[in-house]
Every structure is written in structure tokens, then in C-alpha cells.
Design an enzyme around this catalytic site. Structure first.
Site, PDB file in Angstrom:
ATOM      1  N   GLY A  12       0.846  -1.205   0.000  1.00 43.06           N
ATOM      2  CA  GLY A  12       0.000   0.000   0.000  1.00 43.06           C
ATOM      3  C   GLY A  12       0.880   1.253   0.000  1.00 43.06           C
ATOM      4  O   GLY A  12       1.831   1.333   0.769  1.00 43.06           O
ATOM      5  N   ARG A  73       0.738  -4.973  -5.382  1.00 41.82           N
ATOM      6  CA  ARG A  73       0.768  -6.118  -4.469  1.00 41.82           C
ATOM      7  C   ARG A  73       0.933  -7.357  -5.350  1.00 41.82           C
ATOM      8  O   ARG A  73       0.287  -7.468  -6.387  1.00 41.82           O
ATOM      9  CB  ARG A  73      -0.536  -6.218  -3.676  1.00 41.82           C
ATOM     10  CG  ARG A  73      -0.778  -5.003  -2.767  1.00 41.82           C
ATOM     11  CD  ARG A  73      -1.907  -5.295  -1.802  1.00 41.82           C
ATOM     12  NE  ARG A  73      -2.377  -4.094  -1.118  1.00 41.82           N
ATOM     13  CZ  ARG A  73      -1.808  -3.584  -0.022  1.00 41.82           C
ATOM     14  NH1 ARG A  73      -0.719  -4.142   0.482  1.00 41.82           N
ATOM     15  NH2 ARG A  73      -2.306  -2.514   0.562  1.00 41.82           N
ATOM     16  N   ASP A 104       5.427  -4.962   6.057  1.00 42.56           N
ATOM     17  CA  ASP A 104       5.796  -6.357   6.322  1.00 42.56           C
ATOM     18  C   ASP A 104       5.887  -7.223   5.068  1.00 42.56           C
ATOM     19  O   ASP A 104       6.827  -7.993   4.901  1.00 42.56           O
ATOM     20  CB  ASP A 104       4.725  -6.994   7.225  1.00 42.56           C
ATOM     21  CG  ASP A 104       5.055  -6.768   8.680  1.00 42.56           C
ATOM     22  OD1 ASP A 104       6.228  -6.522   8.983  1.00 42.56           O
ATOM     23  OD2 ASP A 104       4.113  -6.826   9.497  1.00 42.56           O
ATOM     24  N   THR A 126       4.467   2.603   5.511  1.00 39.94           N
ATOM     25  CA  THR A 126       3.066   2.180   5.474  1.00 39.94           C
ATOM     26  C   THR A 126       2.288   3.044   6.467  1.00 39.94           C
ATOM     27  O   THR A 126       2.827   3.387   7.525  1.00 39.94           O
ATOM     28  CB  THR A 126       2.873   0.688   5.849  1.00 39.94           C
ATOM     29  OG1 THR A 126       1.492   0.462   6.198  1.00 39.94           O
ATOM     30  CG2 THR A 126       3.709   0.255   7.038  1.00 39.94           C
ATOM     31  N   ASP A 128      -0.019   2.070   8.250  1.00 35.33           N
ATOM     32  CA  ASP A 128      -0.551   1.233   9.340  1.00 35.33           C
ATOM     33  C   ASP A 128       0.267   1.274  10.636  1.00 35.33           C
ATOM     34  O   ASP A 128      -0.241   0.939  11.694  1.00 35.33           O
ATOM     35  CB  ASP A 128      -0.648  -0.229   8.891  1.00 35.33           C
ATOM     36  CG  ASP A 128      -1.586  -0.402   7.716  1.00 35.33           C
ATOM     37  OD1 ASP A 128      -2.517   0.411   7.573  1.00 35.33           O
ATOM     38  OD2 ASP A 128      -1.376  -1.351   6.924  1.00 35.33           O
ATOM     39  N   ASP A 130       2.480  -0.826  11.569  1.00 29.00           N
ATOM     40  CA  ASP A 130       2.384  -2.174  12.142  1.00 29.00           C
ATOM     41  C   ASP A 130       3.668  -2.984  11.955  1.00 29.00           C
ATOM     42  O   ASP A 130       3.628  -4.216  11.935  1.00 29.00           O
ATOM     43  CB  ASP A 130       1.199  -2.916  11.494  1.00 29.00           C
ATOM     44  CG  ASP A 130       1.346  -3.032   9.977  1.00 29.00           C
ATOM     45  OD1 ASP A 130       2.243  -2.374   9.412  1.00 29.00           O
ATOM     46  OD2 ASP A 130       0.569  -3.777   9.366  1.00 29.00           O
ATOM     47  N   ARG A 172      -5.072  -2.139   8.819  1.00 24.76           N
ATOM     48  CA  ARG A 172      -5.005  -3.594   8.599  1.00 24.76           C
ATOM     49  C   ARG A 172      -5.404  -4.296   9.897  1.00 24.76           C
ATOM     50  O   ARG A 172      -6.559  -4.268  10.242  1.00 24.76           O
ATOM     51  CB  ARG A 172      -3.615  -3.997   8.116  1.00 24.76           C
ATOM     52  CG  ARG A 172      -3.661  -5.155   7.155  1.00 24.76           C
ATOM     53  CD  ARG A 172      -2.412  -5.319   6.348  1.00 24.76           C
ATOM     54  NE  ARG A 172      -1.201  -5.152   7.112  1.00 24.76           N
ATOM     55  CZ  ARG A 172      -0.140  -5.949   7.042  1.00 24.76           C
ATOM     56  NH1 ARG A 172      -0.183  -7.005   6.258  1.00 24.76           N
ATOM     57  NH2 ARG A 172       0.946  -5.707   7.730  1.00 24.76           N
TER      58      ARG A 172
HETATM   59  O1  F6P Z   1      -1.393  -1.351   4.277  1.00 25.50           O
HETATM   60  C1  F6P Z   1      -2.007  -0.142   3.985  1.00 25.50           C
HETATM   61  C2  F6P Z   1      -3.479  -0.335   3.790  1.00 25.50           C
HETATM   62  O2  F6P Z   1      -4.038   0.926   3.488  1.00 25.50           O
HETATM   63  C3  F6P Z   1      -4.224  -0.973   4.964  1.00 25.50           C
HETATM   64  O3  F6P Z   1      -4.523  -0.047   5.975  1.00 25.50           O
HETATM   65  C4  F6P Z   1      -5.445  -1.520   4.279  1.00 25.50           C
HETATM   66  O4  F6P Z   1      -5.989  -2.599   4.998  1.00 25.50           O
HETATM   67  C5  F6P Z   1      -4.911  -1.967   2.941  1.00 25.50           C
HETATM   68  O5  F6P Z   1      -3.729  -1.209   2.719  1.00 25.50           O
HETATM   69  C6  F6P Z   1      -5.839  -1.769   1.777  1.00 25.50           C
HETATM   70  O6  F6P Z   1      -5.169  -2.160   0.640  1.00 25.50           O
HETATM   71  P1  F6P Z   1      -5.721  -1.987  -0.838  1.00 25.50           P
HETATM   72  O7  F6P Z   1      -5.704  -0.531  -1.176  1.00 25.50           O
HETATM   73  O8  F6P Z   1      -4.755  -2.789  -1.682  1.00 25.50           O
HETATM   74  O9  F6P Z   1      -7.099  -2.567  -0.840  1.00 25.50           O
END
Ligand code: F6P
Length: 320
Positions: A12, A73, A104, A126, A128, A130, A172
Site C-alpha cells: 500500500g 501487491r 511487512d 506504510t 498502518d 504495524d 489492517r
Molecule cells: O497497508 C495499507 C493499507 O491501506 C491498509 O490499511 C489496508 O488494509 C490496505 O492497505 C488496503 O489495501 P488496498 O488498497 O490494496 O485494498
């Protein structure tokens, strides 16, 4: 000796990734290295989209949100053959080391590449927050400010209509965005893994507020935990509060990075290049602990668990 370094952003996107890219490129050029970027994250690495860059490439990107080299991703990167293809592509370009900015998942990808002999440095980026090997990730501070901007606006309308607003934020499976936002906004409630929902306690509190004519309530809820619309229905039924839900979603990932995130990005980027200037560089993850820039071997870093800010939960409860 490392001569050629490539950089990618993966997972992300987060505000400050461009500032970090700039820092890596400029620090690398300063050290006399040839600098490359990989477009579209680990997926681009598998596809071999690797381009050499110079200082001009970093012009006016320090304040830009998103990532100019894009992100992706790629769950298939877990497959041995896929990560090997990526390592082979780096070798074809005679690139000696890779810097990956992400969370991660990105670090697991770098770990796989390091098993194929690529020297990798991971930088935590990120929203998050995390990542176990750092107190803070690039993008967290900006996302938190964005959430606060949104909640400030929602408070206006929530107050005008005497409503209860349930606001879902990202993270997340980490409650940092939710808890820090709740603290910064003086929210009436926060629901996240670290501060689980106790329905009866929440309902009791809201009923009391209603009885005392307290005009409105803000409850911050972490994503991936519960259905906020269902909870809104229960709150309305149990407390009499007219309740609305808002999902802030990917708004939280956008925008210009705060000065704090830009500075963190610069410190991380400079450290990554410094590690690659070692006589015998190894694969490592950089981070920040108690305001000191730190680094750990990649295998150790990916096993570290994120520790939540000490006392934050108690502070939230005390001030609610
Ligand atoms: O890891 C960053 C994040 O924004 C998380 O907070 C969220 O769960 C996820 O990515 C959403 O990802 P995507 O935009 O690929 O759906």
C-alpha cells in the site's frame, strides 16, 4: 563493493515514499553510486522494469503524495520461482543491492530475494504503523493528520444533528491509527484489537450522554473488526442516538506528507545507503527506536512484533 543500487516501493502506498526515494537517490549519488528505480514494486522487478535515474528525477517530489514509481501487491512473490526471476533480473542489470520501501509484505519479499543472494535493505513505509522493527513508519503521521482533518469536519455535522458517528479507519490489523486518532480527537470511544469493543460499556456511556443532553459522540473503529453499519443499528436501538457511519478508506493514504514524515523518510533513506557503503554489507531493515535510527538483520526484523505505545490505552480511557 556496491556500485549499483535499485529502489522500489511496494504494498500500500504511503505519504513520504517519494521523499524517501529522493533521499535514497541523492544519498547514493553523493556516495558515487549508480542509482536505479524499479517501477510497480516487486511486480515490476519480476517483469524487469528497471531504469537508471539521476538527480533531476528527484526534483520536486519531496512533497508529493503517493509514489511516483508506483506500487503493486504481488502475492505470487512467495513462490520460489517468482522471487528467483526477480533476483535474476537484478543480476542481468548488474545491480548489486536493492532498497525496498514498504511494510511487512515488502520485507518478506526482500527476505526471499536475499535468500537468492541479493543484498536488500528494507525501509518501513506504510500508514498502518504495524512494523515490529520500528516505532514508526513513513506515512503514519500524515495519515493520522488526515484522519483528524476528516473527524474535525464530521464533528461539525455530528454536533449540529446531535448524532453518534462511527468512523472506520485503516490499519489492517493494527490499532495505532484508531487509538492515536481517538486520543487526538478526544473521541468518546475507540474500538480496535488493542481496545476491544465492550458493548454494554459503550451503550451505558452513550445512554448517560443522551440523558445529560451531551450533543453528539464520535467513535473511532479500526477496519477488519466488525460491521459498523450493524453496530450503528444496535447503538441507535440501545441508546436512542441517531447514528451514522463513515468509512474513510483510501483517503487516508493520500496527500502531501507532513514535515515529520519527510524528515523520517530522509533519515531512513540516508541510513539505507550508509549501510550499503559498508565494506561487507548485509541484508537489513532500518527503523527508528526512541528517536534513534536503528537497523536489524532482515531475518530478525521480520519476526519482530509491533509494540504499542506504552500507556496509550490507559491514557485514552482516562481522558474519555
Ligand atoms: O497497508 C495499507 C493499507 O491501506 C491498509 O490499511 C489496508 O488494509 C490496505 O492497505 C488496503 O489495501 P488496498 O488498497 O490494496 O485494498
Amino acid at each position: 563493493m556496491i556500485r549499483k543500487i535499485a529502489i522500489l516501493t511496494s504494498g500500500g502506498d504511503a505519504p513520504g515514499m517519494n521523499a524517501c526515494l529522493r533521499a535514497c537517490i541523492r544519498a547514493g549519488l553523493y556516495q558515487g553510486k549508480e542509482m536505479y528505480v524499479v517501477y510497480d514494486g516487486l511486480r515490476g522487478l519480476v517483469e524487469g522494469d528497471i531504469r537508471q535515474v539521476n538527480k533531476d528525477f528527484t526534483q520536486d517530489i519531496i512533497n508529493r503524495g503517493g509514489t511516483i514509481i508506483r506500487s503493486a501487491r504481488i502475492p505470487e512473490f512467495k513462490e520460489e520461482a517468482v522471487s528467483k526471476k526477480a533476483a535474476d533480473n537484478l543480476r542481468d542489470f548488474e545491480i548489486d543491492a536493492l532498497i525496498g520501501i514498504g511494510g511487512d509484505g515488502t520485507f518478506r519479499g526482500l527476505q526471499a530475494l536475499s535468500k537468492h543472494g541479493v543484498i536488500c535493505i528494507g525501509i518501513p513505509g506504510t500508514i498502518d504503523n504495524d512494523v515490529g522493527s520500528t516505532d514508526e513508519t513513513i506515512g503514519f503521521a500524515t495519515a493520522l493528520n488526515t484522519i483528524c482533518d476528516c473527524v474535525d469536519k464530521l464533528k461539525d455535522t455530528s454536533g449540529s444533528h446531535q448524532r453518534c458517528s462511527l468512523i472506520e479507519v485503516m490499519g489492517r490489523h493494527c490499532g495505532d491509527l484508531a487509538m492515536f486518532a481517538a486520543l487526538a480527537e478526544g473521541a468518546e470511544g475507540v474500538i480496535c484489537v488493542e481496545h476491544p469493543l465492550k458493548k454494554e460499556v459503550l451503550f451505558r456511556k452513550l445512554r448517560k450522554m443522551k440523558a445529560q443532553n451531551k450533543s453528539h459522540a464520535i467513535i473511532i473503529v479500526s477496519e477488519n473488526l466488525l460491521d459498523i453499519n450493524e453496530l450503528a443499528g444496535e447503538i441507535a436501538k440501545e441508546t436512542g442516538f441517531d447514528t451514522r457511519t463513515e468509512v474513510l478508506g483510501r483517503l487516508q493514504r493520500g496527500g502531501s506528507p507532513t514535515a515529520h514524515d519527510r524528515i523520517l523518510a530522509a533519515r531512513f533513506g540516508a541510513k539505507a545507503v550508509e549501510l550499503l557503503c559498508d565494506k561487507e554489507p548485509t541484508s537489513r531493515i532500518v527503523g527508528i527506536k526512541q528517536n534513534e535510527i536503528v537497523d536489524y538483520p532482515i531475518d530478525e526484523a521480520v519476526e519482530m512484533k509491533h509494540r504499542h505505545t506504552h500507556g496509550l490505552r490507559d491514557l485514552i480511557d482516562m481522558l474519555q
